[in-house]
Design an enzyme around this catalytic site. Sequence first.
Site, PDB file in Angstrom:
ATOM      1  CG  HIS A 310      -2.049   0.978   1.095  1.00 52.27           C
ATOM      2  ND1 HIS A 310      -1.885   2.323   1.319  1.00 52.27           N
ATOM      3  CD2 HIS A 310      -3.338   0.797   0.720  1.00 52.27           C
ATOM      4  CE1 HIS A 310      -3.043   2.939   1.090  1.00 52.27           C
ATOM      5  NE2 HIS A 310      -3.935   2.041   0.733  1.00 52.27           N
ATOM      6  NE  ARG A 358      -6.100  -1.203  -0.675  1.00 53.61           N
ATOM      7  CZ  ARG A 358      -6.896  -2.010   0.009  1.00 53.61           C
ATOM      8  NH1 ARG A 358      -6.631  -3.301   0.091  1.00 53.61           N
ATOM      9  NH2 ARG A 358      -7.957  -1.541   0.623  1.00 53.61           N
ATOM     10  CE  LYS A 361      -9.825  -0.638  -3.153  1.00 55.70           C
ATOM     11  NZ  LYS A 361     -10.360  -0.727  -1.764  1.00 55.70           N
ATOM     12  CG  ASP A 364      -7.975   8.892  -1.582  1.00 56.31           C
ATOM     13  OD1 ASP A 364      -7.856  10.118  -1.404  1.00 56.31           O
ATOM     14  OD2 ASP A 364      -8.363   8.114  -0.693  1.00 56.31           O
ATOM     15  CB  CYS A 366      -5.018  11.130   1.118  1.00 58.37           C
ATOM     16  SG  CYS A 366      -5.547   9.424   0.948  1.00 58.37           S
ATOM     17  CE1 TYR A 367      -3.722   6.168   0.004  1.00 59.37           C
ATOM     18  CE2 TYR A 367      -5.239   5.863  -1.822  1.00 59.37           C
ATOM     19  CZ  TYR A 367      -4.865   5.603  -0.527  1.00 59.37           C
ATOM     20  OH  TYR A 367      -5.627   4.776   0.260  1.00 59.37           O
ATOM     21  CG  ASP A 437     -11.213   9.822  -2.080  1.00 61.60           C
ATOM     22  OD1 ASP A 437     -10.839   9.732  -3.249  1.00 61.60           O
ATOM     23  OD2 ASP A 437     -11.675   8.835  -1.439  1.00 61.60           O
ATOM     24  CG  ASP A 444     -11.202  14.500   5.007  1.00 60.15           C
ATOM     25  OD1 ASP A 444      -9.963  14.643   4.999  1.00 60.15           O
ATOM     26  OD2 ASP A 444     -11.767  13.582   4.376  1.00 60.15           O
ATOM     27  CG  HIS A 447      -8.792  13.344   1.832  1.00 61.39           C
ATOM     28  ND1 HIS A 447      -9.605  12.705   2.742  1.00 61.39           N
ATOM     29  CD2 HIS A 447      -8.303  12.382   1.012  1.00 61.39           C
ATOM     30  CE1 HIS A 447      -9.618  11.405   2.475  1.00 61.39           C
ATOM     31  NE2 HIS A 447      -8.838  11.170   1.428  1.00 61.39           N
TER      32      HIS A 447
HETATM   33  C1  FPP Z   1      -6.509   1.382   2.915  1.00 60.97           C
HETATM   34  O1  FPP Z   1      -7.676   2.094   3.051  1.00 60.97           O
HETATM   35  C2  FPP Z   1      -5.442   2.082   3.714  1.00 60.97           C
HETATM   36  C3  FPP Z   1      -4.411   1.469   4.300  1.00 60.97           C
HETATM   37  C4  FPP Z   1      -4.251   0.011   4.217  1.00 60.97           C
HETATM   38  C5  FPP Z   1      -3.357   2.225   5.072  1.00 60.97           C
HETATM   39  C6  FPP Z   1      -3.601   3.678   5.304  1.00 60.97           C
HETATM   40  C7  FPP Z   1      -2.546   4.310   6.127  1.00 60.97           C
HETATM   41  C8  FPP Z   1      -2.295   5.626   6.076  1.00 60.97           C
HETATM   42  C9  FPP Z   1      -3.060   6.500   5.167  1.00 60.97           C
HETATM   43  C10 FPP Z   1      -1.249   6.320   6.877  1.00 60.97           C
HETATM   44  C11 FPP Z   1      -0.192   5.503   7.586  1.00 60.97           C
HETATM   45  C12 FPP Z   1       0.938   6.350   8.003  1.00 60.97           C
HETATM   46  C13 FPP Z   1       1.185   6.889   9.209  1.00 60.97           C
HETATM   47  C14 FPP Z   1       2.368   7.758   9.382  1.00 60.97           C
HETATM   48  C15 FPP Z   1       0.343   6.660  10.404  1.00 60.97           C
HETATM   49  P1  FPP Z   1      -8.870   1.958   1.986  1.00 60.97           P
HETATM   50  O2  FPP Z   1      -9.106   0.532   1.662  1.00 60.97           O
HETATM   51  O3  FPP Z   1      -9.993   2.764   2.521  1.00 60.97           O
HETATM   52  O4  FPP Z   1      -8.279   2.753   0.740  1.00 60.97           O
HETATM   53  P2  FPP Z   1      -7.771   2.240  -0.707  1.00 60.97           P
HETATM   54  O5  FPP Z   1      -8.947   1.640  -1.388  1.00 60.97           O
HETATM   55  O6  FPP Z   1      -7.335   3.500  -1.368  1.00 60.97           O
HETATM   56  O7  FPP Z   1      -6.645   1.275  -0.486  1.00 60.97           O
HETATM   57 ZN    ZN Z   2      -7.848   9.379   0.894  1.00 58.36          ZN
HETATM   58  K     K Z   3      -8.936   5.471  -0.083  1.00 59.59           K
END
Ligand code: FPP
Ligand code: ZN
Ligand code: K
Length: 548
Positions: A310, A358, A361, A364, A366-367, A437, A444, A447
């Site tokens: 991820h 990942r 997916k 978004d 935040c990435y 996102d 928020d 983001h």
């Molecule tokens: C999947 O969410 C998200 C994760 C598996 C990890 C998220 C971790 C962070 C954003 C920060 C970690 C870092 C620190 C410093 C604490 P989802 O399934 O909602 O999103 P996706 O579909 O985009 O993978």
């Molecule tokens: Zn996000």
């Molecule tokens: K996400």
Amino acid sequence: KLASRLTPKQANMSSAASTSPAPQPSSTSKSPQPESPITVLGDGNEQNDDNDGFVDEEIFVADAKGFPAHMIPDLYTEPPPIRDALVTETSRVQDKTVDVCLPYLTGEEDGHLVYNPHGVPSLEREKHIGFLHKSLGRLPGGFVAADASRPWFLYWALSGLVLLGEDVSSYREAVIETALSFQNEQGGFGGGGKQTSHLATTYATVLAIALVGGEEAYEVIDRDAMWRWLCSLKQPDGGFQVCVGGEEDIRGAYCATVIITLLNIPLELTPASPAREGGLVNLLAGLGDYVRRCQTYEGGISGQPNAEAHGAYAFCALGCLSLLDDPRRIFHRYLNVPRLITWLSSRQYAPEGGFSGRTNKLVDGCYSHWVGACFPLIEACLSPASSGSEPAETATAAATTTHKLPPASETLFSREGLIRYILCCCQDETRRGGLRDKPGKMSDSYHTNYVLAGLSAAQHFWTLSLPLEEPAVPVPPSPEPVANPPEWSVLPLYLADGREAGGDDEATAATTLFNQSDRVRPVHPVYALPQEVVDTIRGYFFIAKEGA
Ligand code: FPP
Ligand code: ZN
Ligand code: K
């Protein structure tokens, strides 16, 4: 790298774009909020005497604007030319995401963004600033579920404000009082008063303290208790539990390394540390090997060994390593860098331009940080490693001039794509402000901060200031490593006519992809804080330790 050239846009917009329904902003919902039980700032003893939440629900209606002219590469206006014929839930939501983004990318969305001739909207700076200030006040009742994340809300808002050029020192007193109420005698900060200390909330609190700055804020931190607590989290395999008895993962490794290096925490392990059972004697020992075990068959990084790669964990891995030693040496020691680059590059999608977290997916905002900020680190690790071929003066001079053009081969992601996704798709176009996102999602403070940090990564070019030297002191995998982070320098980037260019002359600025007034502040690629904030707090605690 998504290569793209600016080509005159066809007179007709793509059919996919013009048939897409405009998404309805979800902020129109009028569900009543219960009275707010929490505020982000404060020691928990405040009176709640009214219930005005900070969410603005009215839609700001501006004049309809024309399409941006002719300057958007087809890459960002057409559905992807190559598609997997297999239709699944995954492909359906991906198609929907393209449909919802395209009108924003082409300027057809009847929103209220103001596009420049490149089809790039301006940053709604004042609205985002207003959104973040409000987010530090009383929150609607639904936020009670996020009560244990108050340190995060604090960091996201302060960091976002600083990225937007705001002075946050007026929050110093409130942050001091709030952070004191989070701190535990056994060391570290919980998510609120009387909550267990956690590495994530400690990381966020320390960053919030760094952002407001000042001796009184720094002195909130009980460094001796912090050292003992960190030692109690250190595990025999080199990693860190996120709280006593909690899970061990790469967030812990990154947060601990950030805390240790910002606060100059002593590295010797307490006799009681569980890591001693593994023969470790030092807080940083074994971290590189822990990170190595998190690289997966895909080439990306997972949260713990043998899990799914991820983007957020890729950033944690690279950030952790970059604090232990120079990326030019340590990345290659612990990671398969080519496979990681392949995985990171696969995170950027077209036409959206943004990153997914990942495989299979969705993009978004935040990435933009979690994945986007990996690129400066990766680019740096590929920069010339030897001082033998290049005199030190040349390298230093090159790093300090603002006119150096970074070679295109040193930019491994499409900065243009990311900037388009951020400015077209991630800005809340209503009066609410804030970043999000993707279109259709509410903005928020999480983001808002990480989208802006990603914008900063796209707008700047980071280099390592000095040629790689043999370290004077041992770095991992020594049993008694010290942190040996390199010095970083930053250049503003001007993206003109599809080229990545450096230079601050007016002629360049006039033709750039994004408006120069929309540049956000540079953030340190590892700490996600402005560099002077990092230098000031590290300088303070370096002296504190020497004196102790
Ligand atoms: C999947 O969410 C998200 C994760 C598996 C990890 C998220 C971790 C962070 C954003 C920060 C970690 C870092 C620190 C410093 C604490 P989802 O399934 O909602 O999103 P996706 O579909 O985009 O993978
Ligand atoms: Zn996000
Ligand atoms: K996400």
